[in-house]
Write a protein that holds these residues in place. Structure first.
Motif, mmCIF file in Angstrom:
data_model
loop_
_atom_site.group_PDB
_atom_site.id
_atom_site.type_symbol
_atom_site.label_atom_id
_atom_site.label_comp_id
_atom_site.label_asym_id
_atom_site.label_seq_id
_atom_site.Cartn_x
_atom_site.Cartn_y
_atom_site.Cartn_z
ATOM 1 N N ALA A 8 0.840 -1.186 0.000
ATOM 2 C CA ALA A 8 0.000 0.000 0.000
ATOM 3 C C ALA A 8 0.873 1.233 0.000
ATOM 4 O O ALA A 8 2.017 1.209 0.425
ATOM 5 C CB ALA A 8 -0.911 0.004 1.219
ATOM 6 N N LEU A 9 0.317 2.311 -0.483
ATOM 7 C CA LEU A 9 1.038 3.576 -0.537
ATOM 8 C C LEU A 9 0.406 4.571 0.410
ATOM 9 O O LEU A 9 -0.811 4.668 0.487
ATOM 10 C CB LEU A 9 1.001 4.144 -1.965
ATOM 11 C CG LEU A 9 1.558 3.252 -3.052
ATOM 12 C CD1 LEU A 9 1.359 3.911 -4.408
ATOM 13 C CD2 LEU A 9 3.026 2.970 -2.818
ATOM 14 N N LEU A 29 -2.934 -0.254 3.732
ATOM 15 C CA LEU A 29 -4.219 -0.147 3.048
ATOM 16 C C LEU A 29 -3.947 0.406 1.664
ATOM 17 O O LEU A 29 -3.217 1.387 1.519
ATOM 18 C CB LEU A 29 -5.185 0.796 3.776
ATOM 19 C CG LEU A 29 -5.836 0.333 5.077
ATOM 20 C CD1 LEU A 29 -4.851 0.410 6.243
ATOM 21 C CD2 LEU A 29 -7.058 1.195 5.384
ATOM 22 N N ARG A 30 -4.539 -0.225 0.659
ATOM 23 C CA ARG A 30 -4.410 0.302 -0.693
ATOM 24 C C ARG A 30 -5.735 0.218 -1.416
ATOM 25 O O ARG A 30 -6.316 -0.858 -1.546
ATOM 26 C CB ARG A 30 -3.336 -0.457 -1.480
ATOM 27 C CG ARG A 30 -3.111 0.152 -2.859
ATOM 28 C CD ARG A 30 -1.953 -0.473 -3.576
ATOM 29 N NE ARG A 30 -1.698 0.178 -4.844
ATOM 30 C CZ ARG A 30 -0.736 -0.161 -5.683
ATOM 31 N NH1 ARG A 30 0.066 -1.153 -5.382
ATOM 32 N NH2 ARG A 30 -0.583 0.474 -6.811
ATOM 33 N N ASP A 31 -6.202 1.374 -1.837
ATOM 34 C CA ASP A 31 -7.448 1.486 -2.592
ATOM 35 C C ASP A 31 -8.597 0.771 -1.875
ATOM 36 O O ASP A 31 -9.374 0.033 -2.483
ATOM 37 C CB ASP A 31 -7.269 0.929 -4.000
ATOM 38 C CG ASP A 31 -8.371 1.408 -4.944
ATOM 39 O OD1 ASP A 31 -8.972 2.465 -4.661
ATOM 40 O OD2 ASP A 31 -8.636 0.726 -5.944
ATOM 41 N N VAL A 32 -8.688 1.008 -0.566
ATOM 42 C CA VAL A 32 -9.721 0.358 0.238
ATOM 43 C C VAL A 32 -11.056 1.079 0.055
ATOM 44 O O VAL A 32 -11.151 2.300 0.184
ATOM 45 C CB VAL A 32 -9.323 0.325 1.725
ATOM 46 C CG1 VAL A 32 -10.508 -0.073 2.601
ATOM 47 C CG2 VAL A 32 -8.166 -0.644 1.928
ATOM 48 N N CYS A 33 -12.074 0.308 -0.254
ATOM 49 C CA CYS A 33 -13.437 0.813 -0.423
ATOM 50 C C CYS A 33 -14.348 0.009 0.497
ATOM 51 O O CYS A 33 -14.271 -1.217 0.533
ATOM 52 C CB CYS A 33 -13.877 0.663 -1.881
ATOM 53 S SG CYS A 33 -15.557 1.233 -2.229
ATOM 54 N N ILE A 34 -15.194 0.705 1.263
ATOM 55 C CA ILE A 34 -16.082 0.048 2.217
ATOM 56 C C ILE A 34 -17.518 0.364 1.837
ATOM 57 O O ILE A 34 -17.910 1.532 1.748
ATOM 58 C CB ILE A 34 -15.790 0.503 3.648
ATOM 59 C CG1 ILE A 34 -14.318 0.204 4.006
ATOM 60 C CG2 ILE A 34 -16.721 -0.195 4.632
ATOM 61 C CD1 ILE A 34 -13.871 0.784 5.326
ATOM 62 N N VAL A 35 -18.300 -0.687 1.603
ATOM 63 C CA VAL A 35 -19.676 -0.530 1.138
ATOM 64 C C VAL A 35 -20.623 -1.223 2.108
ATOM 65 O O VAL A 35 -20.410 -2.372 2.495
ATOM 66 C CB VAL A 35 -19.848 -1.141 -0.271
ATOM 67 C CG1 VAL A 35 -21.278 -0.964 -0.757
ATOM 68 C CG2 VAL A 35 -18.860 -0.510 -1.256
ATOM 69 N N PHE A 36 -21.680 -0.506 2.485
ATOM 70 C CA PHE A 36 -22.736 -1.078 3.312
ATOM 71 C C PHE A 36 -23.967 -1.329 2.445
ATOM 72 O O PHE A 36 -24.371 -0.475 1.655
ATOM 73 C CB PHE A 36 -23.103 -0.130 4.458
ATOM 74 C CG PHE A 36 -22.030 -0.005 5.508
ATOM 75 C CD1 PHE A 36 -21.962 -0.908 6.556
ATOM 76 C CD2 PHE A 36 -21.099 1.023 5.439
ATOM 77 C CE1 PHE A 36 -20.973 -0.788 7.530
ATOM 78 C CE2 PHE A 36 -20.107 1.144 6.402
ATOM 79 C CZ PHE A 36 -20.043 0.228 7.450
ATOM 80 N N GLY A 37 -24.558 -2.488 2.605
ATOM 81 C CA GLY A 37 -25.743 -2.823 1.829
ATOM 82 C C GLY A 37 -25.388 -3.389 0.466
ATOM 83 O O GLY A 37 -24.217 -3.437 0.069
ATOM 84 N N ARG A 38 -26.443 -3.771 -0.278
ATOM 85 C CA ARG A 38 -26.244 -4.369 -1.593
ATOM 86 C C ARG A 38 -27.225 -3.797 -2.597
ATOM 87 O O ARG A 38 -28.265 -3.238 -2.230
ATOM 88 C CB ARG A 38 -26.430 -5.892 -1.519
ATOM 89 C CG ARG A 38 -25.410 -6.609 -0.661
ATOM 90 C CD ARG A 38 -25.631 -8.111 -0.689
ATOM 91 N NE ARG A 38 -24.638 -8.825 0.092
ATOM 92 C CZ ARG A 38 -24.615 -10.147 0.228
ATOM 93 N NH1 ARG A 38 -25.547 -10.888 -0.379
ATOM 94 N NH2 ARG A 38 -23.681 -10.729 0.967
ATOM 95 N N GLY A 39 -26.876 -3.955 -3.855
ATOM 96 C CA GLY A 39 -27.774 -3.551 -4.930
ATOM 97 C C GLY A 39 -28.086 -2.067 -4.904
ATOM 98 O O GLY A 39 -27.222 -1.222 -4.644
#
Length: 279
Positions: A8-9, A29-39
């Motif tokens: 990671a940078l 951490l590298r290009d970490v994306c956190i998503v809650f829920g779906r669709g």
């Protein structure tokens, strides 16, 4: 999505630090994306977070409420079971879950979360009892840990008999019991009065100086972040993202009067400007 291991940078709005140091990274951490829920109901809480924390560094994360500071910290801790954590995230080459189970990291919350029926010493001893020998052996006894955090003589007191600052010291002693290499702190001094909070800043640096731990601290206080940290990660919201990475190039040890210097004020101004510009 499963977590992957990779380099990671550390990100900066100016010149990003390189990662070719001979010293190994502690947290990546590298290009970490956190998503809650779906669709259609999915919400991107955090997007494109890059961060490198090296051994025995203190890195603070600051930003307005709702920008995802605590979400990032909980992702590092492996405490987001209902979220999709995408990208590369590792602690000494392990997943957060592996690192937590092996005792490589521990966490201090804003609320000390002490068992009210246990004495201060018994609360500090709890990680040893829970681990049942599955983690590294503690370097100190619970009584010695309490002495380290300035609570010698308070071993047999219950949480209700302690002040807010004393309860937070017990929480810190408990978190350090298993010699973690990464200490995560989520607004640990947020509930304290200003005088006690200033005292805890100095105390944390003193205690940290006796360990080999790296610290990642979430805070709303710019003063706290600058005084304690080697680097400050500044975040903006909607979605949570990095807008600046500020190095606090001030030698240690640091005293409270450092907060009155022109250099300290200048670093605070840069962080405040980044927060207001990207609100």
């Amino acid at each position: 999505m499963p977590l992957h291991h990779g380099q990671a940078l550390a990100v900066s709005a100016d010149t990003p630090p390189t990662t070719d140091s001979a010293e190994p990274d502690c947290v990546r951490l590298r290009d970490v994306c956190i998503v809650f829920g779906r669709g259609a109901s999915a919400v991107v809480a955090v997007e494109g977070i890059d961060l490198t924390v090296r051994p025995r560094e203190i890195v603070s994360i600051v930003g307005h409420s709702g920008c995802g500071k605590s979400t990032v910290l909980r992702a590092i801790a492996g405490l987001l079971p209902d979220a999709s954590v995408q990208g590369q995230l590792s602690i000494h080459g392990q997943t957060p879950e592996q690192a937590r189970r092996s005792g490589l990291m521990s966490m201090v919350f804003q609320d000390p979360v002490l068992a009210p029926w246990r004495t201060a010493e018994a609360n500090v001893r709890l990680p040893v009892q829970v681990s049942r020998g599955q983690r590294r052996a503690p370097a100190r006894t619970a009584r010695e840990q309490l002495e380290l955090v300035g609570l010698s003589g308070y071993e047999n007191r219950y949480p209700r008999q302690l002040s807010g600052g004393q309860r937070q010291r017990v929480s810190l002693a408990r978190a350090l019991m298993m010699q973690p290499e990464v200490l995560l702190m989520d607004e640990p001094f947020g509930a304290l009065d200003e005088i006690t909070r200033d005292e805890m800043h100095t105390e944390l640096l003193r205690i940290w100086g006796t360990t080999e731990a790296s610290i990642i601290l979430v805070t709303h206080s710019i003063t706290e972040a600058v005084f304690l940290s080697d680097h400050v990660l500044v975040m903006a919201a909607h979605p949570g993202r990095v807008t600046d990475f500020v190095t606090v190039d001030i030698p240690r040890p640091r005293r409270s009067d450092f907060k009155d210097t022109a250099e300290f004020v200048a670093i605070q101004h840069r962080i405040r400007t980044a927060l207001e510009t990207n609100r």
